[in-house]
Design a protein around this motif. Structure first.
Motif, PDB file in Angstrom:
ATOM      1  N   LEU A 212     -18.331  23.242 -48.733  1.00  0.00           N
ATOM      2  CA  LEU A 212     -17.796  23.688 -47.456  1.00  0.00           C
ATOM      3  C   LEU A 212     -16.700  22.751 -46.986  1.00  0.00           C
ATOM      4  CD1 LEU A 212     -21.218  24.433 -45.755  1.00  0.00           C
ATOM      5  CD2 LEU A 212     -19.579  26.144 -46.536  1.00  0.00           C
ATOM      6  N   ALA A 213     -15.683  23.308 -46.358  1.00  0.00           N
ATOM      7  CA  ALA A 213     -14.614  22.487 -45.807  1.00  0.00           C
ATOM      8  C   ALA A 213     -15.171  21.580 -44.720  1.00  0.00           C
ATOM      9  CB  ALA A 213     -13.511  23.371 -45.238  1.00  0.00           C
ATOM     10  N   ALA A 214     -14.790  20.316 -44.747  1.00  0.00           N
ATOM     11  CA  ALA A 214     -15.300  19.362 -43.764  1.00  0.00           C
ATOM     12  C   ALA A 214     -14.961  19.796 -42.343  1.00  0.00           C
ATOM     13  CB  ALA A 214     -14.734  17.977 -44.044  1.00  0.00           C
ATOM     14  N   ASP A 215     -13.789  20.378 -42.139  1.00  0.00           N
ATOM     15  CA  ASP A 215     -13.420  20.847 -40.803  1.00  0.00           C
ATOM     16  C   ASP A 215     -14.437  21.846 -40.270  1.00  0.00           C
ATOM     17  OD1 ASP A 215     -11.194  19.260 -40.813  1.00  0.00           O
ATOM     18  OD2 ASP A 215      -9.768  20.883 -41.223  1.00  0.00           O
ATOM     19  N   ASP A 216     -14.897  22.745 -41.142  1.00  0.00           N
ATOM     20  CA  ASP A 216     -15.880  23.740 -40.726  1.00  0.00           C
ATOM     21  C   ASP A 216     -17.225  23.093 -40.421  1.00  0.00           C
ATOM     22  OD1 ASP A 216     -14.085  25.827 -40.961  1.00  0.00           O
ATOM     23  OD2 ASP A 216     -14.667  26.308 -43.016  1.00  0.00           O
ATOM     24  N   VAL A 217     -17.620  22.138 -41.257  1.00  0.00           N
ATOM     25  CA  VAL A 217     -18.891  21.451 -41.038  1.00  0.00           C
ATOM     26  C   VAL A 217     -18.868  20.697 -39.712  1.00  0.00           C
ATOM     27  CG1 VAL A 217     -20.429  19.644 -41.915  1.00  0.00           C
ATOM     28  CG2 VAL A 217     -19.371  21.264 -43.503  1.00  0.00           C
ATOM     29  N   VAL A 218     -17.793  19.969 -39.463  1.00  0.00           N
ATOM     30  CA  VAL A 218     -17.683  19.193 -38.222  1.00  0.00           C
ATOM     31  C   VAL A 218     -17.610  20.112 -37.016  1.00  0.00           C
ATOM     32  CG1 VAL A 218     -16.175  17.636 -36.925  1.00  0.00           C
ATOM     33  CG2 VAL A 218     -16.652  17.189 -39.338  1.00  0.00           C
ATOM     34  N   ARG A 219     -16.823  21.172 -37.126  1.00  0.00           N
ATOM     35  CA  ARG A 219     -16.679  22.099 -35.997  1.00  0.00           C
ATOM     36  C   ARG A 219     -18.011  22.752 -35.642  1.00  0.00           C
ATOM     37  NH1 ARG A 219     -13.397  25.235 -38.272  1.00  0.00           N
ATOM     38  NH2 ARG A 219     -11.550  23.977 -37.798  1.00  0.00           N
ATOM     39  N   GLU A 220     -18.769  23.160 -36.657  1.00  0.00           N
ATOM     40  CA  GLU A 220     -20.059  23.779 -36.390  1.00  0.00           C
ATOM     41  C   GLU A 220     -21.034  22.781 -35.780  1.00  0.00           C
ATOM     42  OE1 GLU A 220     -23.268  26.522 -36.274  1.00  0.00           O
ATOM     43  OE2 GLU A 220     -21.072  26.659 -36.183  1.00  0.00           O
ATOM     44  N   ALA A 221     -21.011  21.542 -36.272  1.00  0.00           N
ATOM     45  CA  ALA A 221     -21.883  20.516 -35.696  1.00  0.00           C
ATOM     46  C   ALA A 221     -21.533  20.280 -34.230  1.00  0.00           C
ATOM     47  CB  ALA A 221     -21.760  19.221 -36.488  1.00  0.00           C
ATOM     48  N   GLN A 222     -20.256  20.243 -33.916  1.00  0.00           N
ATOM     49  CA  GLN A 222     -19.838  20.036 -32.525  1.00  0.00           C
ATOM     50  C   GLN A 222     -20.264  21.197 -31.638  1.00  0.00           C
ATOM     51  OE1 GLN A 222     -15.659  19.463 -33.343  1.00  0.00           O
ATOM     52  NE2 GLN A 222     -15.818  17.228 -33.176  1.00  0.00           N
ATOM     53  N   ARG A 223     -20.177  22.412 -32.171  1.00  0.00           N
ATOM     54  CA  ARG A 223     -20.610  23.580 -31.399  1.00  0.00           C
ATOM     55  C   ARG A 223     -22.101  23.499 -31.098  1.00  0.00           C
ATOM     56  NH1 ARG A 223     -22.922  28.625 -31.926  1.00  0.00           N
ATOM     57  NH2 ARG A 223     -23.525  28.223 -34.087  1.00  0.00           N
ATOM     58  N   ARG A 224     -22.878  23.131 -32.110  1.00  0.00           N
ATOM     59  CA  ARG A 224     -24.320  23.034 -31.913  1.00  0.00           C
ATOM     60  C   ARG A 224     -24.680  21.892 -30.971  1.00  0.00           C
ATOM     61  NH1 ARG A 224     -27.282  24.493 -37.658  1.00  0.00           N
ATOM     62  NH2 ARG A 224     -26.098  26.396 -38.092  1.00  0.00           N
ATOM     63  N   LEU A 225     -23.974  20.786 -31.096  1.00  0.00           N
ATOM     64  CA  LEU A 225     -24.241  19.652 -30.215  1.00  0.00           C
ATOM     65  C   LEU A 225     -23.938  19.989 -28.763  1.00  0.00           C
ATOM     66  CD1 LEU A 225     -22.810  16.773 -32.426  1.00  0.00           C
ATOM     67  CD2 LEU A 225     -25.208  17.099 -31.805  1.00  0.00           C
ATOM     68  N   ALA A 226     -22.885  20.770 -28.530  1.00  0.00           N
ATOM     69  CA  ALA A 226     -22.560  21.173 -27.165  1.00  0.00           C
ATOM     70  C   ALA A 226     -23.680  22.017 -26.571  1.00  0.00           C
ATOM     71  CB  ALA A 226     -21.240  21.952 -27.154  1.00  0.00           C
ATOM     72  N   MET A 227     -24.238  22.910 -27.365  1.00  0.00           N
ATOM     73  CA  MET A 227     -25.367  23.716 -26.895  1.00  0.00           C
ATOM     74  C   MET A 227     -26.588  22.846 -26.665  1.00  0.00           C
ATOM     75  SD  MET A 227     -24.919  27.083 -29.342  1.00  0.00           S
ATOM     76  CE  MET A 227     -26.291  27.958 -28.598  1.00  0.00           C
TER      77      MET A 227
END
Length: 272
Positions: free
Chosen positions: A146-161
């Motif tokens: 997986l592209a690191a950008d996608d992994v980081v972006r998804e982690a940030q989305r989950r962390l915000a929730m």
């Protein structure tokens, strides 16, 4: 080995995510060892994220066995045949336990959940090291990754929730209790007993930590569950949840043909 400093000044989640981003841009192949309140690893190959594991989040074994998706006999046979050689994915397919696409879905789900779990608890140091063929590691890998950008972006989305849930007392170590009579059709509510913490519930049911927290937040909204900060059960024995299985002896395993399309849609599409 190089220790990656925290560029976020007091935001522990940033150490891991910054480390993933930095090493991906370098086209790194190897392991990021994350340490903090909990430990774990993130594996990269040529800048792509191919696996992640931590005792804080269920890996492929509990996700498949405890959910009932794969029979124990099928898992045992596939594990004995494939795991020592880094070919568990192929063995699961060969034994008819899962299809190639199903294997990749589980691998992607476990990867995203492990990164989220590590970032949620906070990472103090993130050390990069070459891939050691003799070390222990995750059971399943994604290829090409997986592209690191996608992994980081998804982690940030989950962390915000998760930040909103934490304000209400819902953390991975919080202990949910039923506030009303549970529904026999809701396995999560039925498993809430006032003793297991959120992490323990995720392992007991074979569900991702993030998915478990999100469902519990919905139950809190409905007035069916309350949470306590008191420590609960730590979950299953360490042998069940630690990233202890053998890594591939000759680098990372080859992908299963015909399974790569799932990377475009799972697990990084928004959950509704």
């Amino acid at each position: 080995m190089t220790e990656i400093p925290d560029p976020t000044r007091g935001r522990p989640a940033g150490v891991l995510l910054a480390g993933i981003d930095r090493r991906a841009k370098e086209g790194f192949t190897g392991v990021l060892r994350a340490d903090g309140p909990v430990s774990g690893i993130v594996v990269l190959r040529e800048g792509k994220v191919v696996a992640a594991a931590t005792p804080e989040a269920p890996g492929p074994e509990p996700l498949l066995l405890r959910s009932g998706r794969v029979a124990e006999a099928d898992w045992t046979a596939a594990f004995a045949e494939g795991a020592p050689h880094g070919r568990l994915a192929e063995a699961l397919v060969a034994h008819g336990a899962l299809g190639a696409l199903g294997v990749e879905v589980v691998a992607a789900t476990a990867l995203a959940d492990a990164v989220f779990a590590l970032a949620l608890r906070g990472v103090q140091t993130c050390v990069a090291a070459p891939l050691d063929a003799a070390e222990t590691g995750p059971l399943l890998f994604l290829d090409p990754g997986l592209a690191a950008d996608d992994v980081v972006r998804e982690a940030q989305r989950r962390l915000a929730m998760a930040a909103e849930w934490q304000e209400r007392g819902l953390t991975s170590t919080a202990v949910p209790a039923s506030a009303a009579a549970g529904s026999a059709t809701d396995p999560l509510l039925a498993a809430v007993n006032g003793r297991r913490n959120v992490r323990g519930l995720a392992f007991a049911l074979g569900r991702g930590l993030f998915a478990t927290m999100r469902s519990l937040a919905d139950l809190m909204d409905a007035g069916a569950v309350t949470v306590s900060a008191e420590p609960g059960q730590a979950g299953p024995p360490t042998s069940q949840d630690a990233p202890h299985e053998p890594a591939p002896p000759e680098g990372l395993p080859k992908r299963l043909r015909g399974a790569s399309d799932v990377i475009r849609v799972l697990p990084f599409r928004p959950d509704r």
